[in-house]
Design an enzyme around this catalytic site. Structure first.
Site, PDB file in Angstrom:
ATOM      1  N   TYR A  51      -4.743  14.492  10.863  1.00  0.00           N
ATOM      2  CA  TYR A  51      -4.371  15.169   9.628  1.00  0.00           C
ATOM      3  C   TYR A  51      -4.398  16.691   9.779  1.00  0.00           C
ATOM      4  O   TYR A  51      -5.427  17.262  10.148  1.00  0.00           O
ATOM      5  CB  TYR A  51      -5.302  14.760   8.477  1.00  0.00           C
ATOM      6  N   GLY A 198      -4.282   2.541  -0.319  1.00  0.00           N
ATOM      7  CA  GLY A 198      -3.014   2.248  -0.995  1.00  0.00           C
ATOM      8  C   GLY A 198      -3.165   1.416  -2.244  1.00  0.00           C
ATOM      9  O   GLY A 198      -2.231   0.699  -2.634  1.00  0.00           O
ATOM     10  N   LEU A 204       3.081   3.912  -7.791  1.00  0.00           N
ATOM     11  CA  LEU A 204       4.061   3.044  -8.451  1.00  0.00           C
ATOM     12  C   LEU A 204       3.417   2.133  -9.496  1.00  0.00           C
ATOM     13  O   LEU A 204       4.082   1.696 -10.436  1.00  0.00           O
ATOM     14  CB  LEU A 204       4.804   2.194  -7.417  1.00  0.00           C
TER      15      LEU A 204
END
Length: 298
Positions: A51, A198, A204
């Site tokens: 990262y 996730g 979503l």
């Protein structure tokens, strides 16, 4: 905040883990958010040498330095940046792991890593070599425990059979129930917990416009999001509802959430005071979309 044990280790992690990948590069803002996360009781912080080319590790380590004994620090290894910075290559060799851990320790400003994770994995990897590297680092006291971050069932099975991994980080949500196919039973039988990432499916399930996701159509995603919002009602937020769904499934020990803003933190951290899903609510969510199976990345 609730805490769960990682396998047979002495590590206890908060049920909400802080996914540091989503942090920006503003150190002052990052410190404000991380300090507040600690106040909420979040003790598990997950980063990776990949990262921001190591900057994420550096900032997280600096911010947590004075609270090191109060937190569980996890990072990952296996993706090696090219010298020209154009991208990275997969490198699971022992020689690289032994060098990479020294760089991570330096960036994190610590002399030990609580949980060191292989950042991926394939069936072509020299698995015995990887295990040897992690075992050596454990014996040296440079890492407390090791695990793997992977969505590949066949790769995970190999490590379950041959190594002393204490955790598996994998994607799991109402819109990604592929681990239910075989992984969850296998890991539960072997007392290896899942660190689930996730959980809100890229937003979503919460507030992002519907789009195709994995093998789900736009319509499928819309139905799932409506189900989450319906169950949330006025009792809890949609994010809390989506994450409670994840946490209700054994052997999930922690839901790792990518947090970038204080508003996101305030929402998910208050899951500790949100009412748990009832059996009826859980069933309603599960029936809103059919689970898919792994079709690739075996």
């Amino acid at each position: 905040m609730k805490y769960n044990q990682i396998g047979q280790s002495d590590i206890q992690v908060s049920e909400i883990g802080f996914g540091c990948m989503s942090l920006g590069i503003d150190e002052r803002n990052n410190k404000f958010i991380i300090d507040q996360a600690l106040e909420y009781g979040i003790n598990f912080f997950d980063t990776a040498d990949l990262y921001e080319k190591g900057l994420n590790e550096e900032q997280v380590g600096k911010i947590l330095k004075d609270k090191r004994s109060d937190c569980i620090l996890a990072t990952k290894v296996g993706n090696q940046w090219r010298a020209d910075g154009s991208g990275w290559d997969w490198n699971p060799r022992k020689e690289y792991i032994m060098k990479a851990v020294e760089s991570s320790l330096k960036r994190l400003g610590t002399d030990y890593i609580d949980l060191y994770q292989l950042h991926g994995g394939t069936l072509e990897d020299p698995i015995d070599e990887v295990i040897e590297a992690f075992s050596t680092l454990t014996d040296q006291g440079k890492i407390r425990q090791y695990g793997i971050s992977s969505i590949r069932p066949e790769v995970i099975k190999k490590y379950v059979e041959r190594s002393a991994i204490v955790s598996v980080m994998m994607q799991f949500s109402l819109l990604d129930r592929r681990p239910e196919e075989s992984m969850m039973k296998l890991l539960e039988e072997n007392e290896i917990p899942i660190l689930a990432r996730g959980g809100i499916a890229q937003g979503l399930l919460v507030n992002k416009p519907a789009k195709e996701y994995l093998n789900y159509t736009v319509k499928d995603v819309e139905v799932a999001a409506k189900a989450v919002n319906f169950v949330a009602g006025t009792k809890r937020s949609p994010s809390q509802t989506a994450l409670l769904y994840v946490l209700k499934k054994p052997p999930v020990a922690s839901a790792i959430v990518g947090i970038r803003t204080i508003e996101q933190l305030n929402d998910v951290a208050k899951i500790a005071s949100a009412p748990e899903l009832t059996a009826a609510e859980y069933a309603f969510l599960s029936e809103s979309v059919k689970p898919k199976l792994y079709e690739k990345f075996r």
